[in-house]
Design an enzyme around this catalytic site. Structure first.
Site, mmCIF file in Angstrom:
data_model
loop_
_atom_site.group_PDB
_atom_site.id
_atom_site.type_symbol
_atom_site.label_atom_id
_atom_site.label_comp_id
_atom_site.label_asym_id
_atom_site.label_seq_id
_atom_site.Cartn_x
_atom_site.Cartn_y
_atom_site.Cartn_z
ATOM 1 N N ASN A 20 0.835 -1.213 0.000
ATOM 2 C CA ASN A 20 0.000 0.000 0.000
ATOM 3 C C ASN A 20 0.863 1.255 0.000
ATOM 4 O OD1 ASN A 20 -3.047 -0.487 0.153
ATOM 5 N ND2 ASN A 20 -2.211 -2.049 1.531
ATOM 6 N N ARG A 71 2.098 0.957 25.467
ATOM 7 C CA ARG A 71 1.496 1.585 24.280
ATOM 8 C C ARG A 71 1.664 3.105 24.295
ATOM 9 N NH1 ARG A 71 -1.507 -1.190 21.457
ATOM 10 N NH2 ARG A 71 -2.250 -2.503 23.138
ATOM 11 N N ARG A 97 0.012 -2.119 14.646
ATOM 12 C CA ARG A 97 -0.006 -1.739 16.069
ATOM 13 C C ARG A 97 -1.174 -0.805 16.344
ATOM 14 N NH1 ARG A 97 2.785 -5.360 18.831
ATOM 15 N NH2 ARG A 97 4.609 -5.916 17.627
ATOM 16 N N ILE A 98 -1.649 -0.851 17.579
ATOM 17 C CA ILE A 98 -2.710 0.058 17.986
ATOM 18 C C ILE A 98 -2.069 1.254 18.679
ATOM 19 C CG2 ILE A 98 -4.746 0.288 19.467
ATOM 20 C CD1 ILE A 98 -4.991 -2.850 19.093
ATOM 21 N N LEU A 99 -2.392 2.439 18.213
ATOM 22 C CA LEU A 99 -1.842 3.650 18.830
ATOM 23 C C LEU A 99 -2.736 4.077 19.995
ATOM 24 C CD1 LEU A 99 -0.921 5.591 15.565
ATOM 25 C CD2 LEU A 99 0.698 4.535 17.180
ATOM 26 N N ASN A 113 -6.731 5.025 8.079
ATOM 27 C CA ASN A 113 -6.351 3.602 8.105
ATOM 28 C C ASN A 113 -7.043 2.867 6.964
ATOM 29 O OD1 ASN A 113 -5.247 1.142 9.248
ATOM 30 N ND2 ASN A 113 -7.286 0.686 10.047
ATOM 31 N N HIS A 115 -8.410 -0.955 6.033
ATOM 32 C CA HIS A 115 -8.709 -2.239 6.687
ATOM 33 C C HIS A 115 -9.300 -3.198 5.658
ATOM 34 C CE1 HIS A 115 -9.648 -4.967 9.956
ATOM 35 N NE2 HIS A 115 -10.827 -5.147 9.397
ATOM 36 N N ASP A 151 -9.970 -0.307 14.629
ATOM 37 C CA ASP A 151 -10.681 -0.477 13.353
ATOM 38 C C ASP A 151 -12.074 0.137 13.436
ATOM 39 O OD1 ASP A 151 -8.506 -1.708 12.146
ATOM 40 O OD2 ASP A 151 -9.107 -3.689 12.834
HETATM 41 C C1 GRF Z 1 -3.251 -4.669 3.918
HETATM 42 O O1 GRF Z 1 -4.043 -5.604 3.265
HETATM 43 C C2 GRF Z 1 -4.034 -3.928 4.972
HETATM 44 O O2 GRF Z 1 -5.386 -3.845 4.723
HETATM 45 C C3 GRF Z 1 -3.801 -4.790 6.190
HETATM 46 O O3 GRF Z 1 -2.478 -5.248 6.076
HETATM 47 C C4 GRF Z 1 -2.144 -5.346 4.704
HETATM 48 C C5 GRF Z 1 -0.820 -4.683 4.521
HETATM 49 O O4 GRF Z 1 -0.259 -4.933 3.291
HETATM 50 N N1 GRF Z 1 -4.069 -4.051 7.410
HETATM 51 P P1 GRF Z 1 0.991 -4.066 2.773
HETATM 52 O O5 GRF Z 1 2.041 -4.055 3.857
HETATM 53 O O6 GRF Z 1 0.502 -2.708 2.411
HETATM 54 O O7 GRF Z 1 1.472 -4.843 1.573
#
Ligand code: GRF
Length: 214
Positions: A20, A71, A97-99, A113, A115, A151
């Site tokens: 990503n 945390r 990680r959860i902030l 984020n 998800h 989330d």
């Molecule tokens: C993504 O599919 C995201 O939705 C999830 O972890 C994955 C991370 O993939 N939380 P990358 O590191 O961006 O390849």
């Protein structure tokens, strides 16, 4: 030619492969992209996303979870790193990680984020496995602002992805990531341009998001 409007400086937080992040880096090559990636922060030293950033000259830093006992101090160090980069917003792109709430106080309505499910369905880790186990005919991708819960927070954009006979976590993941790689950069760019705001009723789009085909 009219000068380009200033870009919003963002830090991207990762934990792993960073596909990503790569989609954001590629999208940011376009002059019209609304943000500039000023730094990448990883909680894991071995995250391949660090290499992706370094090879295009984006500064990186590691804030390793294992270096912090709790945390709150981990979050403080992460926010400090983002501020040092000059980031005005954070994008969690596969950040596992959860902030603590102090991050939301530091970056109110400015943490995005991605998800791999249609929230509120299947929050938490293993969202794809959860969806397969539940036997749903479709799952998808959610891009949302982060609030104090995991989330959770105002949804900015969602896109569904079909689940078909014979699917495995890997085949669904690959279909989901194809959508993430389009949806996340579009949302981040729009946010940088000021096209997305949040008010008491939720997220307001000031320009329509182009349809994202799965
Ligand atoms: C993504 O599919 C995201 O939705 C999830 O972890 C994955 C991370 O993939 N939380 P990358 O590191 O961006 O390849």
């Amino acid at each position: 030619m009219a000068p380009m409007p200033p870009k919003l400086p963002i830090a991207v937080l990762i934990s792993g492969s960073g596909s990503n992040l790569q989609a954001l880096i590629d999208a940011a090559n376009d002059d019209a992209f609304g943000c500039s990636i000023v730094g990448v922060i990883s909680d894991r030293r071995e995250a391949f996303g660090l290499v992706r950033a370094q090879r295009v000259g984006i500064p990186t830093t590691v804030v390793a979870w294992s270096d912090f006992g709790d945390r709150e101090s981990f979050t403080e160090a992460t926010v400090d790193a983002a501020r040092t980069f000059g980031a005005k917003a954070l994008v969690l792109a596969g950040f596992m990680r959860i902030l603590a709430a102090s991050a939301i106080e530091a970056y109110p309505n400015a943490i995005i984020n991605v998800h791999p499910a249609l929230l509120p369905l299947f929050p938490g880790a293993n969202a794809i496995e959860q969806a397969l186990e539940a036997g749903v005919a479709e799952t998808g991708v959610t891009v949302h602002f982060v609030d104090e819960l995991v989330d959770h927070g105002p949804v900015i954009a969602q896109q569904s992805v079909p689940v078909v006979d014979g699917d495995t976590p890997d085949t669904v993941r690959s279909r989901i990531q194809g959508v993430e790689h389009l949806l996340l950069p579009r949302v981040v760019s729009a946010f940088g341009r000021g096209d997305i705001t949040v008010d008491a009723s939720g997220v307001v789009w000031h320009n329509d998001l182009e349809a994202v085909a799965p």
